[in-house]
Design an enzyme around this catalytic site. Structure first.
Site, PDB file in Angstrom:
ATOM      1  N   GLU A 174       0.828  -1.206   0.000  1.00  0.00           N
ATOM      2  CA  GLU A 174       0.000   0.000   0.000  1.00  0.00           C
ATOM      3  C   GLU A 174       0.862   1.255   0.000  1.00  0.00           C
ATOM      4  O   GLU A 174       1.917   1.312   0.625  1.00  0.00           O
ATOM      5  CB  GLU A 174      -0.932   0.010   1.214  1.00  0.00           C
ATOM      6  CG  GLU A 174      -1.854  -1.197   1.296  1.00  0.00           C
ATOM      7  CD  GLU A 174      -2.868  -1.263   0.166  1.00  0.00           C
ATOM      8  OE1 GLU A 174      -2.943  -0.302  -0.626  1.00  0.00           O
ATOM      9  OE2 GLU A 174      -3.588  -2.272   0.069  1.00  0.00           O
ATOM     10  N   PHE A 179       1.727   5.611   0.161  1.00  0.00           N
ATOM     11  CA  PHE A 179       1.780   6.654   1.186  1.00  0.00           C
ATOM     12  C   PHE A 179       0.409   7.245   1.488  1.00  0.00           C
ATOM     13  O   PHE A 179       0.028   7.412   2.648  1.00  0.00           O
ATOM     14  CB  PHE A 179       2.746   7.745   0.699  1.00  0.00           C
ATOM     15  CG  PHE A 179       2.994   8.855   1.688  1.00  0.00           C
ATOM     16  CD1 PHE A 179       3.445   8.587   2.964  1.00  0.00           C
ATOM     17  CD2 PHE A 179       2.796  10.177   1.322  1.00  0.00           C
ATOM     18  CE1 PHE A 179       3.699   9.610   3.867  1.00  0.00           C
ATOM     19  CE2 PHE A 179       3.041  11.215   2.212  1.00  0.00           C
ATOM     20  CZ  PHE A 179       3.495  10.932   3.492  1.00  0.00           C
TER      21      PHE A 179
END
Length: 431
Positions: free
Chosen positions: A52, A54
Site C-alpha cells: 500500500e 503513502f
C-alpha cells in the site's frame, strides 16, 4: 491471561474459554477470551500491507485514530505511529533504503495530539524499556468468503503464511518497521470483517497486554458515511503537514507562482477553531495538475491521456480562471515532462525540484507532500483518475475552503468520451 495454546500449521493461535460476562467481545462462532486487568496507559500499534502507498496509509491512520478516540472514552490508550519506509514510489536511488522515518518528518505531531494521544515508535520503545510488543493480531479475510455484509471477527487459523515466526526462545519475530531487535510475546491470525471502531470491545475486554499490534489494519474500514463523516473530517483536519514542509512549499509559491496565504485567502488557524465555507479561499494565480504517469500508463491505460491531450484539457481551464501559470505534480521522467512543457507557448510551466539538502532530509515522501501542498493552494486543481494522491489534495482544498468546482476535476483519458469521463465525487467537509 489466556489459558491455553493450540497449534495450527506451525502458528501458535490464541484459544478461548467460555465466560458469562455479556460485555466481553463475542466472536461470530467462538466463545469469548479470558481477560484480566491491563496496565495503564495501553498502547495501540498498527501496520499496513507492504504494497500500500503513502496516501492510502494516511487514510488508514484516520481509521485507527478514531478507534483510539473511542477507546479513550473508557480507558487511556496511546496510538504508536508506525515509522515510514520502503514504499513503492520512493525510488530515489541516492537516498538508499528509506526506512525508519518518523512521523514528525512529514506531519505536525502537536496537531495530531489535539485529536488523540500519539507517540513515535522509538519513543514507545524508550517508554516500555525493552523492544517488545505484547500481542500481535494479523488481520485477514474469511477463508470461506462471505455473501453478505455483517460485522464479525474471529481468531482463526492463518490462511496464508504470516510475516511472523516464533524463534527458539518463544519470541515472535517479524518485520516490525525494520527494527530487528523488536519481538512480540503473543501472536494470532484474526479474520475480520469490521468497522475500525468496532474493535473497541475486543481490545478492551479480550486482550490483556499493555501493547497490542494490529497488522494489515487496512482491513478495518470506516463507518457508514452518514454516521462517521464528521469523525473522519475531525481526524483528517488534525493531519497537518510539518511546519518545515509547509514553509518550503509556501516559499516556492511566493517565488514562482505569485501566491501567498494573505492574497489567496488561505491563512491557517488552529484547526480546532477553523471552519471554512466553500468559496472562502481564492487560491494563487495558477492552475495545478496531478499528472500521473509510470504505473498508471498500464494500470489505468484507458483513463490516462496522452501528453498532448492532457495539455489540451488543461488549456481549457486557463481562461475561465484567469491564470497563465501551471504547476505540475508528476512522476513522469524528465523527457516526458519536457515534452509536456513543449505543448504550451505562452503559459509558464513549473514543477518543484528539491535541493540535495531537502531530498536528504525529507526524502521522497517529503517532496510528495510539498507537491500536494502547492497543488492545494492553486486557483484551480485538475487531478488524476482514482488516485489517492489526488484524493488527499481534494481534502486539503476542502479544509482550506475552496469551491468544489475548482477542486473536483480530473484529466480524461484520450479515448474516453464525455459520458465515460466521470468527474470525481464531491465530498463536502463536515464539522
Amino acid at each position: 491471561m489466556f489459558t491455553s495454546l493450540v497449534i495450527f500449521s506451525g502458528c501458535y493461535m490464541i484459544s478461548a474459554e467460555d465466560m458469562a460476562d455479556k460485555d466481553v467481545f463475542q466472536t461470530s462462532n467462538q466463545p469469548p477470551l479470558q481477560f484480566g486487568q491491563a496496565k495503564e496507559p495501553r498502547y495501540l500499534l498498527y501496520d499496513v500491507n507492504p504494497g500500500e502507498g503513502f496516501n492510502l496509509r494516511r487514510d488508514v491512520y484516520i481509521r485507527v485514530a478514531n478507534l483510539v478516540k473511542v477507546l479513550n472514552e473508557d480507558e487511556p490508550w496511546i496510538l504508536v505511529l508506525p515509522p515510514w519506509g520502503r514504499l513503492y514510489h520512493w525510488q530515489t536511488r541516492e537516498l538508499g533504503a528509506q526506512i525508519k522515518i518518523p512521523w514528525s518528518t512529514f506531519f505536525d505531531l502537536e496537531s495530531l495530539r489535539k485529536h488523540i494521544p500519539v507517540i513515535e515508535f522509538e519513543d514507545y520503545l524508550k517508554v516500555i524499556g525493552k523492544p517488545v510488543i505484547g500481542e500481535v493480531y494479523y488481520l485477514q479475510s474469511y477463508k470461506e468468503g462471505w455473501d453478505k455484509w455483517e460485522e464479525k471477527m474471529d481468531i482463526r487459523e492463518c490462511i496464508d503464511k504470516p510475516r511472523y515466526q516464533q524463534d527458539e526462545n518463544g519470541k515472535w519475530r517479524g518485520p516490525f518497521f525494520y527494527y530487528d531487535e523488536v519481538y512480540a510475546e503473543k501472536f494470532a491470525c484474526m479474520s475480520a470483517q469490521s468497522y475500525a471502531v468496532s474493535m473497541k470491545p475486543f481490545l478492551m475486554k479480550n486482550t490483556t497486554a499493555r501493547s497490542v499490534f494490529l497488522d494489515r489494519a487496512e482491513a478495518l474500514i470506516h463507518g457508514m458515511f452518514s454516521e462517521w463523516s464528521a469523525e473522519y473530517w475531525t481526524a483528517r483536519r488534525s493531519m497537518r503537514f510539518s511546519r518545515e514542509l509547509r514553509d518550503i512549499g509556501d516559499a516556492f509559491r511566493e517565488k514562482y507562482l505569485r501566491s501567498n496565504d494573505k492574497k489567496d485567502r488561505t491563512e491557517l488557524k488552529d484547526w480546532t477553531n477553523m471552519k471554512r465555507k466553500h468559496g472562502d479561499a481564492l487560491g494563487g494565480p495558477y492552475l495545478a495538475v496531478h499528472l500521473r504517469r509510470k504505473d498508471y500508463l498500464h494500470a489505468h491505460s484507458k483513463q490516462v491521456p496522452t501528453l498532448k491531450n492532457a495539455a489540451k484539457q488543461i488549456k481549457k481551464f486557463l481562461i475561465p480562471y484567469d491564470v497563465q501559470r501551471v504547476f505540475v505534480a508528476t512522476d513522469a521522467p524528465d523527457e516526458e515532462f519536457f515534452e509536456f512543457v513543449q505543448k504550451f507557448k505562452k503559459t509558464k510551466i513549473y514543477r518543484f525540484e528539491p535541493t540535495k539538502e531537502i531530498l536528504e532530509k525529507y526524502k521522497d515522501g517529503g517532496v510528495a507532500i510539498i507537491d500536494q501542498w502547492i497543488c492545494a493552494h492553486a486557483r484551480v486543481f485538475v487531478g488524476t483518475y482514482v488516485s489517492t494522491f489526488t484524493f488527499r489534495i481534494h481534502e486539503e482544498r476542502e479544509i482550506l475552503g475552496f469551491s468544489q468546482e475548482s477542486t473536483y476535476n480530473r484529466l480524461c483519458g484520450s479515448e474516453e468520451d464525455d459520458k465515460e469521463c466521470e468527474q470525481p465525487t464531491k465530498w463536502s467537509i463536515s464539522y
